[in-house]
Design an enzyme around this catalytic site. Structure first.
Site, PDB file in Angstrom:
ATOM      1  N   HIS A  80      63.878  57.372  12.886  1.00 49.31           N
ATOM      2  CA  HIS A  80      62.743  58.126  13.412  1.00 49.31           C
ATOM      3  C   HIS A  80      63.014  59.625  13.305  1.00 49.31           C
ATOM      4  O   HIS A  80      62.167  60.407  12.869  1.00 49.31           O
ATOM      5  CB  HIS A  80      62.510  57.766  14.891  1.00 49.31           C
ATOM      6  CG  HIS A  80      61.754  56.498  15.115  1.00 49.31           C
ATOM      7  ND1 HIS A  80      62.255  55.258  14.785  1.00 49.31           N
ATOM      8  CD2 HIS A  80      60.523  56.283  15.651  1.00 49.31           C
ATOM      9  CE1 HIS A  80      61.373  54.327  15.102  1.00 49.31           C
ATOM     10  NE2 HIS A  80      60.306  54.922  15.631  1.00 49.31           N
ATOM     11  N   HIS A 127      23.455  29.834  42.844  1.00 45.38           N
ATOM     12  CA  HIS A 127      24.099  29.660  41.535  1.00 45.38           C
ATOM     13  C   HIS A 127      24.903  28.368  41.495  1.00 45.38           C
ATOM     14  O   HIS A 127      24.738  27.549  40.602  1.00 45.38           O
ATOM     15  CB  HIS A 127      25.019  30.847  41.225  1.00 45.38           C
ATOM     16  CG  HIS A 127      24.322  31.980  40.549  1.00 45.38           C
ATOM     17  ND1 HIS A 127      23.816  31.888  39.278  1.00 45.38           N
ATOM     18  CD2 HIS A 127      24.060  33.244  40.964  1.00 45.38           C
ATOM     19  CE1 HIS A 127      23.259  33.039  38.938  1.00 45.38           C
ATOM     20  NE2 HIS A 127      23.393  33.875  39.943  1.00 45.38           N
ATOM     21  N   GLU A 130      31.429  41.575  43.212  1.00 46.74           N
ATOM     22  CA  GLU A 130      30.705  41.621  41.945  1.00 46.74           C
ATOM     23  C   GLU A 130      29.409  42.410  42.130  1.00 46.74           C
ATOM     24  O   GLU A 130      29.107  43.332  41.369  1.00 46.74           O
ATOM     25  CB  GLU A 130      30.401  40.196  41.490  1.00 46.74           C
ATOM     26  CG  GLU A 130      29.607  40.112  40.201  1.00 46.74           C
ATOM     27  CD  GLU A 130      29.177  38.691  39.879  1.00 46.74           C
ATOM     28  OE1 GLU A 130      28.817  38.444  38.720  1.00 46.74           O
ATOM     29  OE2 GLU A 130      29.180  37.829  40.790  1.00 46.74           O
ATOM     30  N   HIS A 131      28.623  42.039  43.126  1.00 44.84           N
ATOM     31  CA  HIS A 131      27.379  42.736  43.456  1.00 44.84           C
ATOM     32  C   HIS A 131      27.478  43.284  44.879  1.00 44.84           C
ATOM     33  O   HIS A 131      27.832  42.550  45.798  1.00 44.84           O
ATOM     34  CB  HIS A 131      26.176  41.792  43.406  1.00 44.84           C
ATOM     35  CG  HIS A 131      26.059  41.003  42.143  1.00 44.84           C
ATOM     36  ND1 HIS A 131      26.464  39.673  42.052  1.00 44.84           N
ATOM     37  CD2 HIS A 131      25.587  41.339  40.912  1.00 44.84           C
ATOM     38  CE1 HIS A 131      26.228  39.234  40.823  1.00 44.84           C
ATOM     39  NE2 HIS A 131      25.706  40.219  40.114  1.00 44.84           N
ATOM     40  N   ASP A 146      20.005  41.323  37.696  1.00 45.00           N
ATOM     41  CA  ASP A 146      20.291  40.132  36.905  1.00 45.00           C
ATOM     42  C   ASP A 146      19.438  40.047  35.646  1.00 45.00           C
ATOM     43  O   ASP A 146      19.859  39.450  34.651  1.00 45.00           O
ATOM     44  CB  ASP A 146      20.048  38.863  37.740  1.00 45.00           C
ATOM     45  CG  ASP A 146      21.201  38.544  38.666  1.00 45.00           C
ATOM     46  OD1 ASP A 146      22.298  39.094  38.471  1.00 45.00           O
ATOM     47  OD2 ASP A 146      21.003  37.735  39.594  1.00 45.00           O
ATOM     48  N   GLN A 155      22.552  34.546  45.372  1.00 45.64           N
ATOM     49  CA  GLN A 155      23.837  34.226  44.768  1.00 45.64           C
ATOM     50  C   GLN A 155      24.275  32.813  45.125  1.00 45.64           C
ATOM     51  O   GLN A 155      24.837  32.092  44.305  1.00 45.64           O
ATOM     52  CB  GLN A 155      24.901  35.235  45.220  1.00 45.64           C
ATOM     53  CG  GLN A 155      24.636  36.638  44.741  1.00 45.64           C
ATOM     54  CD  GLN A 155      24.322  36.698  43.250  1.00 45.64           C
ATOM     55  OE1 GLN A 155      25.166  36.370  42.413  1.00 45.64           O
ATOM     56  NE2 GLN A 155      23.107  37.091  42.894  1.00 45.64           N
TER      57      GLN A 155
END
Length: 433
Positions: free
Chosen positions: A424, A266, A331-332, A365, A263
């Site tokens: 109504h 990235h 996230e992971h 991924d 990660q």
């Protein structure tokens, strides 16, 4: 040179405050970016194709005179696929098959039931008509993003999928185009940035307006998606990529170090966190980090990421490790522990859970099957991975019989009068027997 990485201890009185600071991430655009993107959106909305061409020339260094030069012919996608090495073709085929098979399990179906008086109630599920897919270009190309966004859309039944991908200075990535080909993307335009988002959101003379825009991008793309939300739907505003590894100390420390790298490489803002009750193991991983980083082509990025946002977290036991992981809501999340499937039942907040010592996050991924478009920045507390359901919408079905309308009308009348909404109430009362 020794890489410095933050080391936290849950026994510290300031631990949770330190965790809060570690996880803090400002997703708001600064004023200058907001202003720039707003101007781009306004320009494309008013001038259409002409603005897209002008902005593409300016930002992507592409000299074009007509929008037709920015649309990639279908034959070009096929040619890119056919020109790939066999190894890449085979990998794409396997990934596509696995992602599609998983996506097919997510498809929602319409349903209805009939009450005793004949009233019919239910839900009708329909796909979106047209979706725009943004694929990053520039620094890095992500064919996996094409697969993960396009395949669920097509499984959902989206009729037209339009992809935009920047090609700075005309540099085209064949693997990205091949991924579009095998994912059945309908049209591809070689444009990017906020102007591409604007073109998809508002439509131009050449690019039709879409119903939803999905896919990752830089801060300008993210800001543009935020600003056009409401005109069109969007998937999410994603922050930097992140991983949390919970390990009991029994996994090879080199494996864990590389999982953290996966990660961190990235970008400089990515976040990698290791949580363990084994202090000696944490130090072994730290040693592995400093040894293995020298082998990494992107070691400078990894170094910055781990130094600025990474952490090795010591906890008192595995239960506390789970508590910390749930607080992070990553996230992971890798559960590198014994009986990981059982431990996973205690996880309340995570985009994707990778169970067991052999399940590297990198598999998710590319080719495991589940989607890699996941909530970041603790948004896994209330949101979910991208899936087929993001490309479908639901309409409620209500069909009253005469008897049903009479009985329900009595209830609706009382409640409508209670709200002071006479029309109504009358509308319902007309149908009371």
């Amino acid at each position: 040179m020794t890489l410095e990485i933050r080391q936290l201890n849950s026994s510290s009185s300031t631990f949770w405050k330190e965790m809060e600071q570690l996880l803090a991430w400002d997703t708001e655009s600064d004023e200058q970016i907001f202003s720039t993107v707003s101007n781009i959106l306004s320009s494309v909305k008013k001038q259409g194709d002409a603005a897209v061409i002008e902005l593409t020339q300016k930002f992507d260094d592409l000299q074009v005179d007509h929008m037709s030069e920015l649309e990639m012919p279908a034959e070009a996608l096929k040619k890119s696929y056919e020109g790939l090495p066999d190894e890449q073709k085979d990998a794409l085929k396997i990934a596509v098959e696995r992602i599609r098979r998983y996506a097919e399990k997510q498809t929602m179906t319409s349903w209805e039931y009939t009450e005793d008086d004949g009233t019919v109630l239910g839900q009708q599920v329909m796909p979106l008509d047209r979706v725009g897919l943004y694929v990053p270009g520039g620094k890095a190309a992500y064919p996996s993003s094409v697969l993960m966004n396009a395949i669920p859309a097509k499984v959902a039944g989206v009729e037209e999928l339009i992809m935009v991908v920047p090609t700075p200075s005309g540099v085209v990535n064949d693997l990205v185009l091949a991924s579009a080909y095998v994912s059945d993307v309908d049209r591809v335009f070689t444009i990017g940035g906020a102007q591409a988002v604007a073109a998809l959101a508002y439509g131009t003379e050449t690019i039709p307006q879409v119903d939803k825009i999905v896919g990752p991008g830089n801060i300008y793309v993210a800001t543009a998606k935020r600003l056009v939300f409401g005109t069109v739907g969007i998937d999410m505003i994603a922050g930097p990529s992140e991983i949390c590894v919970v390990c009991d100390g029994k996994t090879d420390p080199d494996w864990i170090a590389m999982d953290l790298f996966s990660q961190a490489e990235h970008d400089e803002d990515a976040q990698s966190i290791l949580v363990s009750p084994d202090e000696e193991f944490l130090q072994k991983v730290y040693q592995s980090i400093n040894r293995l980083i020298e082998e990494m082509p992107r070691k400078d990025i990894i170094n910055t990421s781990l130094t600025s946002r990474g952490a090795l977290v010591l906890v008192k036991d595995m239960q506390e490790a789970i508590d910390v992981a749930n607080y992070i809501a990553p996230e992971h999340l890798e559960l590198s522990v014994d009986d990981a499937r059982e431990v996973a039942k205690s996880i309340r907040h995570a985009g994707a859970i990778f169970m067991g010592r052999y399940t590297a996050e990198a598999l998710g991924d590319y080719c495991a099957g589940p989607n890699h478009v996941l909530p970041t920045s603790r948004t896994a507390r209330f949101s979910s991975p991208l899936g087929v359901y993001d490309f479908q919408k639901r309409s409620s079905l209500i069909g009253c019989s005469a008897d049903g309308a009479s009985e329900l009308g009595k209830v609706a009348s009382v409640l409508a009068h209670g709200e002071g909404l006479t029309a109504h109430a009358r509308s319902a009362e007309y149908r009371i027997k």
